[in-house]
Enzyme design. Structure first.
Site, short mmCIF file in Angstrom:
data_model
loop_
_atom_site.label_atom_id
_atom_site.label_comp_id
_atom_site.label_asym_id
_atom_site.label_seq_id
_atom_site.Cartn_x
_atom_site.Cartn_y
_atom_site.Cartn_z
N ARG A 223 0.86 -1.18 0.00
CA ARG A 223 0.00 0.00 0.00
C ARG A 223 0.90 1.24 0.00
O ARG A 223 2.01 1.21 0.55
CB ARG A 223 -0.87 0.04 1.27
CG ARG A 223 -2.03 -0.92 1.25
CD ARG A 223 -3.11 -0.49 0.25
NE ARG A 223 -4.28 -1.34 0.28
CZ ARG A 223 -4.49 -2.36 -0.56
NH1 ARG A 223 -3.62 -2.66 -1.49
NH2 ARG A 223 -5.61 -3.06 -0.49
N HIS A 271 -1.72 0.74 -9.53
CA HIS A 271 -2.39 -0.19 -8.60
C HIS A 271 -3.14 -1.27 -9.37
O HIS A 271 -4.37 -1.41 -9.25
CB HIS A 271 -3.33 0.57 -7.65
CG HIS A 271 -3.66 -0.24 -6.43
ND1 HIS A 271 -3.86 0.31 -5.20
CD2 HIS A 271 -3.84 -1.58 -6.24
CE1 HIS A 271 -4.15 -0.63 -4.32
NE2 HIS A 271 -4.15 -1.79 -4.94
P1 NDP Z 1 -2.05 -11.83 4.59
O1 NDP Z 1 -2.81 -11.30 5.74
O2 NDP Z 1 -2.34 -13.23 4.13
O3 NDP Z 1 -0.49 -11.79 4.92
C1 NDP Z 1 0.12 -10.71 5.56
C2 NDP Z 1 1.56 -11.09 5.90
O4 NDP Z 1 2.21 -9.93 6.44
C3 NDP Z 1 1.61 -12.18 6.96
O5 NDP Z 1 2.67 -13.08 6.67
C4 NDP Z 1 1.92 -11.40 8.24
O6 NDP Z 1 2.62 -12.15 9.22
C5 NDP Z 1 2.80 -10.30 7.67
N1 NDP Z 1 2.82 -9.14 8.60
C6 NDP Z 1 1.79 -8.35 8.98
N2 NDP Z 1 2.20 -7.43 9.87
C7 NDP Z 1 3.52 -7.66 10.06
C8 NDP Z 1 4.50 -7.05 10.87
N3 NDP Z 1 4.22 -6.03 11.68
N4 NDP Z 1 5.76 -7.54 10.83
C9 NDP Z 1 6.06 -8.59 10.04
N5 NDP Z 1 5.17 -9.22 9.23
C10 NDP Z 1 3.91 -8.75 9.25
O7 NDP Z 1 -2.23 -10.80 3.41
P2 NDP Z 1 -2.15 -11.07 1.83
O8 NDP Z 1 -0.91 -11.82 1.54
O9 NDP Z 1 -3.46 -11.59 1.34
O10 NDP Z 1 -2.04 -9.56 1.28
C11 NDP Z 1 -0.97 -8.73 1.66
C12 NDP Z 1 -1.21 -7.32 1.17
O11 NDP Z 1 -1.00 -7.22 -0.22
C13 NDP Z 1 -2.61 -6.75 1.34
O12 NDP Z 1 -2.87 -6.36 2.69
C14 NDP Z 1 -2.57 -5.56 0.41
O13 NDP Z 1 -2.02 -4.44 1.09
C15 NDP Z 1 -1.59 -6.02 -0.68
N6 NDP Z 1 -2.27 -6.24 -1.94
C16 NDP Z 1 -1.94 -5.47 -3.02
C17 NDP Z 1 -2.54 -5.65 -4.23
C18 NDP Z 1 -2.16 -4.82 -5.40
O14 NDP Z 1 -2.91 -4.81 -6.40
N7 NDP Z 1 -1.02 -4.14 -5.39
C19 NDP Z 1 -3.59 -6.67 -4.42
C20 NDP Z 1 -3.86 -7.45 -3.24
C21 NDP Z 1 -3.22 -7.23 -2.05
P3 NDP Z 1 1.96 -13.47 9.89
O15 NDP Z 1 1.99 -14.51 8.82
O16 NDP Z 1 2.88 -13.81 11.00
O17 NDP Z 1 0.58 -13.09 10.30
C1 OXD Z 2 -6.60 -5.50 -2.98
C2 OXD Z 2 -6.04 -4.59 -3.98
O1 OXD Z 2 -6.31 -5.31 -1.79
O2 OXD Z 2 -6.50 -4.60 -5.15
O3 OXD Z 2 -7.31 -6.44 -3.36
O4 OXD Z 2 -5.10 -3.85 -3.67
#
Ligand code: NDP
Ligand code: OXD
Length: 308
Positions: A223, A271
């Site tokens: 983000r 995005h």
């Molecule tokens: P998940 O919730 O499955 O995974 C998040 C990961 O981040 C987990 O491994 C979590 O650790 C880790 N994490 C969270 N907080 C911390 C922290 N403080 N320190 C270390 N690690 C941390 O999310 P997704 O994989 O589904 O999605 C991730 C992000 O991708 C979304 O939130 C969004 O922002 C972004 N995204 C972007 C898109 C785009 O079009 N550019 C599309 C879709 C998503 P743990 O495993 O230990 O919980």
């Molecule tokens: C999502 C994105 O979070 O598109 O799905 O960024």
């Protein structure tokens, strides 16, 4: 018992079809003014109305149309309601492709060759073999792990960072604040796939870039709020970062005169890392409501205390 959805018309029609076929016991609604708010048990949208908690007092599951939920995680919900992010194959597949495209663009120095093409220069730049290009992924969730799976066959040494410990074959996994430096030191290309939370806001800053190997690449798919964009530009200009692929900015879109639009070592996309696919999103949502009706947790349940 009603499911109320607010989304693009073609997406809504796909959802309507799946609900009619596979979840006929739940009424399907698209017009907030045409439903009895007390009947609404399930609601799906990208952002929620400010009065969500009082308007729909019987909500049980509130679905985000996207994987990221930072835009709604602080919205007040009625006491029984729980927030669910989108976990579905379409998003995962597009994110995997974007990550491979971006890694290859930096690994094979596409920005350098584009600059040479523009100046009419026919010249090989240096080669680095995949087994000498270390890749680190911040965020080992649904998407971070899918990206690592997609990169594994190329032979890049892989590492990753999460909040809790992980054991992923072929990936050096680190966790918690104390684990971050090890991943940074081993990331010739760093990929950000973290959720935006109070803990991760601003994480891609000058101090973090200084811990990367000199000339490292950055791929930012999380983000806009994760990154200090001025620090990205400064690190590029003084060579600490060698190239950046950036899909998310703050604000979106960037102002027309923002230097990220034109920096020769930046590839900027609007995005588009992923978008939820209507078909698989509808299947995943129906399955989640079925899980809920059976007394199980839905997939993608958000923990409001963690913020993701
Ligand atoms: P998940 O919730 O499955 O995974 C998040 C990961 O981040 C987990 O491994 C979590 O650790 C880790 N994490 C969270 N907080 C911390 C922290 N403080 N320190 C270390 N690690 C941390 O999310 P997704 O994989 O589904 O999605 C991730 C992000 O991708 C979304 O939130 C969004 O922002 C972004 N995204 C972007 C898109 C785009 O079009 N550019 C599309 C879709 C998503 P743990 O495993 O230990 O919980
Ligand atoms: C999502 C994105 O979070 O598109 O799905 O960024």
């Amino acid at each position: 018992m009603t499911f109320l959805i607010q989304s693009l018309p073609e997406r809504v029609e796909t959802f309507r079809r799946h609900f009619a076929a596979d979840l006929p016991e739940v009424a399907f609604a698209t017009d907030p003014d045409a439903v009895d708010p007390a009947d609404v048990r399930y609601l799906m949208a990208w952002t929620f109305p400010e009065d969500l908690a009082t308007r729909y007092p019987n909500l049980e599951l509130v679905f985000s149309t996207g994987a990221g939920i930072d835009q709604v995680v602080k919205a007040p919900l009625p006491p029984k309601a729980r927030l669910v992010r989108m976990v579905e194959a379409g998003i995962t597949s597009l994110i995997r492709e974007y990550a491979v495209m971006a890694v290859m663009a930096l690994h094979r120095d596409l920005p350098g060759y584009i600059a040479q093409q523009r100046s009419g220069t026919w010249q090989a730049l240096s080669f680095t073999y995949a087994d000498e290009r270390r890749i680190g992924v911040l965020g080992l969730g649904e998407l971070g792990q899918a990206v690592l799976d997609a990169l594994r066959p190329f032979g890049f040494p892989l590492s990753g960072w999460s909040r809790s410990p992980k054991d992923i074959p072929g990936v050096a996994c680190h966790h918690g604040p104390e684990g971050l430096d090890a991943v940074l030191a081993a990331s010739d290309i760093l990929i950000c796939l973290l959720p935006l939370t109070d803990e991760t806001r601003g994480i891609l800053n000058a101090a973090l870039f200084a811990k990367l190997p000199r000339g490292a690449g950055l791929i930012h798919m999380g983000r806009g709020g994760h990154s200090d964009q001025e620090a990205i530009l400064a690190a590029l200009d003084e060579g600490q970062l060698g190239g950046v692929v950036i899909d998310v900015t703050e604000p979106e879109p960037l102002p027309a005169d923002h230097p990220l639009w034109r920096h020769p070592r930046v590839i900027l996309t609007p995005h588009v890392g992923a978008r939820s696919r209507a078909e698989s999103g509808a299947v995943a949502t129906v399955a989640n409501i079925r899980r809920h009706l059976a007394g199980e947790d839905p997939q993608g349940l958000v923990d409001p205390a963690r913020g993701y």
